[in-house]
Structure formats: structure tokens, C-alpha cells
Design an enzyme around this catalytic site. Structure first.
Site, PDB file in Angstrom:
ATOM      1  N   CYS A 308       0.809  -1.224   0.000  1.00  0.00           N
ATOM      2  CA  CYS A 308       0.000   0.000   0.000  1.00  0.00           C
ATOM      3  C   CYS A 308       0.841   1.272   0.000  1.00  0.00           C
ATOM      4  CB  CYS A 308      -0.981  -0.021   1.167  1.00  0.00           C
ATOM      5  SG  CYS A 308      -0.219   0.032   2.809  1.00  0.00           S
ATOM      6  N   HIS A 356      -2.633   1.184   6.727  1.00  0.00           N
ATOM      7  CA  HIS A 356      -3.035   1.091   5.326  1.00  0.00           C
ATOM      8  C   HIS A 356      -3.247   2.487   4.772  1.00  0.00           C
ATOM      9  CE1 HIS A 356      -4.347  -0.930   1.741  1.00  0.00           C
ATOM     10  NE2 HIS A 356      -5.438  -0.187   1.682  1.00  0.00           N
ATOM     11  N   HIS A 368      -5.713   1.796  -4.472  1.00  0.00           N
ATOM     12  CA  HIS A 368      -4.840   1.260  -3.421  1.00  0.00           C
ATOM     13  C   HIS A 368      -4.425  -0.163  -3.745  1.00  0.00           C
ATOM     14  CE1 HIS A 368      -8.052  -0.951  -0.776  1.00  0.00           C
ATOM     15  NE2 HIS A 368      -8.444  -0.923  -2.024  1.00  0.00           N
TER      16      HIS A 368
END
Length: 396
Positions: A308, A356, A368
Site C-alpha cells: 500500500c 493502510h 490502493h
């Protein structure tokens, strides 16, 4: 990823059954089904489907958290290794200079020996362990020339500096060893969490996998609904902002002399700043879109795969903006803005431990790298529930 579901009510109302016996039987059947579907483990200790889903989500979350720790340890290890290499090179150079200074002292001793001047005392100096051992010999110092004294001073200066650098290099090597240990520990944790998740999923039947897919689809539909609502709210806020700006501009034009352009200059400055960010964000988003479909791989920074934070770092680097490697640092690399004021290019962070991140593209959507086994994709920022959103940061 953590789940955010409400438990179903304990009671279930069944309509359309008038016969008491049948109603009782039906209610009993529903209650039994409800117990089976919910969290109660079966007699053979097999977890329920809901338990499996939550456990898998938790394992993926833990793996992602460990991935960010791995990234941080890797970054620290790389920096520390460069520092150690620099120190070792410095020590080598200083050692060379120390050897040259020692050779200079040797030449002085040889010269004194050839002339018969204080050879024993000079030999004593060369065998001395500390400067004090030598400088206590006042008679020899009195007989030394200015050049010889300079050579002695230079030798001990080089010796002291070299010893300090060697000590510094030793400490840096110890820190490097610790960083490498942290790196290996984080790597082991990631691998173990992913292995546990795969093992749980491998035990599901085809029917259970289908039910999990249906649950996931329902979650995605709810996330899309929330994203659409956010897009509507942002559009309405933008419309109101434009109306207010137009009214203010009209008021300004009617009350201020044409020659006074100070207000216009301020507005132009703000517009220029917005335009600059929008230009950079467009480049970052163009890069992120070109990565869609590439696999998530923990610790990866491209070009063939990403995790990420590796994706968001690479995207903004393509726009000429350097941001840190890991989510813990990226969240502080910019200006925090409210979700309602999020603009394309902003970074959206998730979970209390900030493990994240995605890059916002507008209308409640982001790009993402979701999790192991998935691919870079466009998805609602509500993919794991509204409560999972931690903050929004504008990096440039």
C-alpha cells in the site's frame, strides 16, 4: 482487514403461519439455523463461517501491520548500512594517515640514530603506549626539532581520531545488527500471518466460499453507496463554495475602485496554489491508474508489484514529490484535511495503527494496493467500513 458488522437480532419474527404447532416448529428451526450461522462453534470445534471471515480479516490486517514494520526496518537497515560503510571507509583512510605519521616518526628516529643524537630516547618514544609516556621525557623533547615535534603531535592526533571513529563504527555495526534482527522478525511475522490465513481459507467448502463471496459483495455495495453519498455532499459543498466566491467577487467589484487589485492578487495567489497542487495530483493519479492490475506484494515498491505505502510513495514520486516509505511517516508528510474536503491526490489512511493507505481519486473512491492475494485497484474508501478511516493528508 477488520470487519464492522452488526450482529443480527436474537429474535426472529415469522409471518404467515397460523397453525401454532407449525409456527413453533418453524421458529425452532430458525433458531437452530441462527445458532449455526452465528459464532457458536460446532461440536467438532470447527469455527463458524463468520468466525473464519473475521479471523482471516484479522490475519490480513496483522500481516499488513507487520509489513509496515518490515518496511520501516528495511529502510532503517539500508540507512544504517550506508552509515557503517561510510564510517569504515573513514576509518581506513584515517588508519592510512596514522601509518604515514608513524613512518614519519620512524624516519626521525633513524635520522637521530645516524647522527648519534638521542637514539635511545627516541626508541623509547616509539615503544610508548601513550603521549604522556613520551612527553615526560623532557630532555628528549628539548633536543627535538620543530619538525619532529610536529610529527609527534600529528601522530597522536591521528591516533586519537582513528580510535574514536573505530568506536563509532563499532556502535553503528551493533545498531545495524539490531535493525537486521528487527527486519527478520517482521518478515517472519508477515509470512506466518499469511500462512495462517491461507490455511483457514483452504479448509472452506465450495458452499462456504460462495457465502463469503456474497458477504463481501454486500459489503462492497454498501461501501459504494456511502462513496456515492460522499460524492454528492462534496459536489454540493463545491457548488456552494463557487456561489459564495461569485457573490463575494461581485460585491468586491461593486464596492472597490478598479485600481485597487489587492484582493484580486490574494485570490490569484490562492488559485495558483490550488492549480499547482492539482497539477501534481494529476500526475500522481495518472501513475497510480497505470499500476491498476499489478499484484500486492508485501514490501514491494514497484515497478511490477506494490504494497500500500509503496504504491502511494511511487505515485507521488512520479509527480516530483518525495514522501516517506511507510504509512507511519507518510501520515505526517503533509497537511491533514477533513474527509469532506478531500481532493484527488490526497492520501487516505486507515485504522488506529495507521497500517493502510490509498490515494484519493474523488467521488469517495481511491486507488490502493489492498492486501495479499489482491491487485492494485479502484475501490471505495469505505471498503472496510466508515470507522476504519483514520485521516486524510494532502502531501504537497
Amino acid at each position: 482487514m477488520a470487519s464492522h458488522r452488526k450482529s443480527r437480532p436474537a429474535g426472529t419474527r415469522v409471518a404467515g403461519i397460523r397453525t401454532p404447532a407449525l409456527a413453533t416448529a418453524a421458529l425452532t428451526s430458525v433458531a437452530l439455523l441462527s445458532q449455526t450461522a452465528n459464532a457458536s462453534p460446532s461440536t467438532d470445534d470447527k469455527p463458524s463461517l463468520e468466525e473464519v471471515e473475521k479471523k482471516v480479516d484479522d490475519l490480513y490486517r496483522q500481516a499488513e501491520s507487520a509489513t509496515e514494520k518490515y518496511n520501516a526496518a528495511k529502510d532503517q537497515t539500508t540507512k544504517q548500512r550506508k552509515r557503517v560503510d561510510t564510517l569504515l571507509d573513514d576509518v581506513a583512510q584515517r588508519t592510512q594517515k596514522l601509518n604515514e605519521a608513524r613512518e614519519e616518526l620512524g624516519r626521525n628516529a633513524a635520522a637521530q640514530y645516524r647522527t648519534g643524537a638521542a637514539a635511545p630516547d627516541t626508541a623509547t618514544f616509539l615503544l610508548a603506549d601513550t603521549p604522556q609516556d613520551y612527553f615526560d621525557q623532557n630532555q628528549l623533547m628539548d633536543r627535538m626539532t620543530g619538525r619532529q615535534k610536529e610529527a609527534v603531535d600529528d601522530y597522536f592526533t591521528q591516533q586519537s581520531a582513528t580510535m574514536k571513529k573505530r568506536q563509532e563504527a563499532t556502535r553503528s555495526l551493533e545498531t545495524l545488527t539490531e535493525s537486521q534482527s528487527d527486519l527478520q522478525s517482521a518478515k517472519t511475522t508477515v509470512q506466518q500471518k499469511l500462512s495462517d490465513a491461507r490455511e483457514l481459507l483452504s479448509k472452506l467448502t465450495a458452499e462456504e466460499k460462495a457465502r463469503l463471496a456474497a458477504i463481501e459483495k454486500a459489503k462492497q455495495e454498501e461501501a459504494a453507496r456511502k462513496a456515492a453519498e460522499l460524492a454528492r455532499q462534496q459536489a454540493e459543498a463545491e457548488r456552494q463554495r463557487q456561489e459564495q466566491e461569485a457573490a463575494a467577487q461581485q460585491q468586491q467589484e461593486s464596492t472597490e475602485p478598479p485600481a485597487d487589485s489587492s484582493g484580486s492578487d490574494a485570490g490569484s495567489s490562492d488559485s495558483s496554489a490550488d492549480s499547482s497542487y492539482a497539477t501534481k495530483a494529476e500526475k500522481a493519479l495518472a501513475f497510480a491508474r497505470s499500476q491498476v492490475g499489478k499484484p500486492y506484494v508485501w514490501g514491494a515498491t514497484g515497478p511490477d508489484s506494490y504494497d500500500c505505502s509503496g504504491l502511494t510513495q511511487a505515485a507521488w514520486k512520479a509527480a516530483g514529490v518525495d514522501i516517506p516509505r511507510v504509512t507511519y511517516d507518510q501520515v505526517n508528510a503533509g497537511t491533514t484535511v477533513s474527509l469532506s474536503n478531500a481532493q484527488p491526490g490526497d492520501l487516505v489512511f486507515f485504522y488506529d495503527d495507521i497500517t493502510h493507505v490509498g490515494i484519493y481519486i474523488g467521488n469517495g473512491m481511491m486507488i490502493h494496493a489492498p492486501k495479499p492475494g489482491a491487485y492494485v485497484r479502484e475501490e471505495s474508501i469505505y471498503y472496510d467500513g466508515e470507522s476504519s478511516i483514520h485521516s486524510v493528508v494532502r502531501p504537497a
